[in-house]
Design a protein around this motif. Structure first.
Motif, short mmCIF file in Angstrom:
data_model
loop_
_atom_site.label_atom_id
_atom_site.label_comp_id
_atom_site.label_asym_id
_atom_site.label_seq_id
_atom_site.Cartn_x
_atom_site.Cartn_y
_atom_site.Cartn_z
N GLU A 1 -0.29 2.67 -6.67
CA GLU A 1 -0.43 3.13 -8.06
C GLU A 1 0.39 2.22 -8.95
O GLU A 1 1.60 2.11 -8.79
N PHE A 2 -0.28 1.54 -9.88
CA PHE A 2 0.38 0.69 -10.85
C PHE A 2 0.62 1.52 -12.11
O PHE A 2 -0.30 2.11 -12.66
N ILE A 3 1.87 1.55 -12.56
CA ILE A 3 2.23 2.36 -13.74
C ILE A 3 2.73 1.40 -14.83
O ILE A 3 3.73 0.71 -14.66
N PRO B 1 0.84 -1.21 0.00
CA PRO B 1 0.00 0.00 0.00
C PRO B 1 0.87 1.26 0.00
O PRO B 1 1.97 1.26 0.55
N GLY B 2 0.38 2.28 -0.66
CA GLY B 2 1.11 3.55 -0.70
C GLY B 2 2.35 3.53 -1.57
O GLY B 2 3.22 4.38 -1.44
N THR B 3 2.45 2.56 -2.48
CA THR B 3 3.64 2.39 -3.31
C THR B 3 3.30 2.59 -4.78
O THR B 3 2.22 2.24 -5.23
N LYS B 4 4.25 3.15 -5.52
CA LYS B 4 4.14 3.17 -6.99
C LYS B 4 4.81 1.89 -7.48
O LYS B 4 5.99 1.64 -7.20
N VAL B 5 4.04 1.09 -8.21
CA VAL B 5 4.52 -0.19 -8.71
C VAL B 5 4.71 -0.07 -10.22
O VAL B 5 3.76 0.22 -10.94
#
Length: 195
Positions: A187-189, A156-160
């Motif tokens: 956030e999935f990028i 949680p709270g991570t940019k993946v």
């Protein structure tokens, strides 16, 4: 510039670049999802080796802390060369107490679970009979909704960063998953690799 016969010509040349590949951006994410389909695993071999080398050497500037690797392949023949790399990484990670650094999932997409059951019964061993890895080969295709849900819950709270080297259809499916699972702080990028 004077060309043959006394005619003057001019030549203009423009060079643009260099341009990196999407896989170079792997190092910008703390959590990374790598998806290789068939031969699309090729660029990820160097990424895995590079990230692991930097991590195992204790280089403090390595931002990537967790890699989820998925390899989707129709048949077993393609596993030979890449399974050797994964076996080496698996051994080194265990030796250094970092066995959780890489979570890998290898899928035989043309095999169904019931077809593989007979094979598994006759080849029960500590290591997978197809790849020689501790992680067992999976059959069919991943349930991406479940995979993204589980990864999101763990980070949680991570940019993946999600990286694909594979077909456009799979790219569209992963891009949709990135959008639908980017909630609750994760956030999935999506990044598409071409080679």
């Amino acid at each position: 510039m004077e060309a043959e016969g006394g005619i003057t010509s001019s030549l203009k040349l423009a060079i643009d670049g260099p341009f990196g590949t999407a896989s170079e951006d792997v190092f910008r994410y703390e959590v990374v999802v790598l998806v290789g389909a068939g031969i699309g695993v090729t660029p990820f071999a160097s990424v895995l080796k590079s990230v692991w080398y930097q991590t195992s050497q204790g280089q403090g500037d390595v931002f990537t802390k967790k890699i989820y690797f998925y390899w989707l392949c129709p048949e077993t023949q393609a596993f030979e060369w890449f399974a050797d790399l994964l076996q080496s990484l698996e051994g080194q990670m265990t030796e250094k107490g970092l066995a959780d650094f890489l979570n890998y999932n290898i899928y035989l997409t043309r095999w169904k679970e019931n077809e593989a059951a007979h094979f598994r019964v006759h080849h029960e061993a500590e290591n997978d009979p197809i790849t020689g890895l501790k992680q067992k080969t999976l059959y069919g295709k991943p349930n991406w909704d479940n995979e993204f849900t589980n990864i999101g819950a763990k980070h949680p709270g991570t940019k993946v960063g999600v990286f694909l080297c594979g077909p456009t259809v799979l790219g569209k499916a992963l891009a949709r998953q990135c959008l639908s699972h980017s909630e609750g702080g994760v956030e999935f990028i999506f990044n598409k690799e071409n080679f």
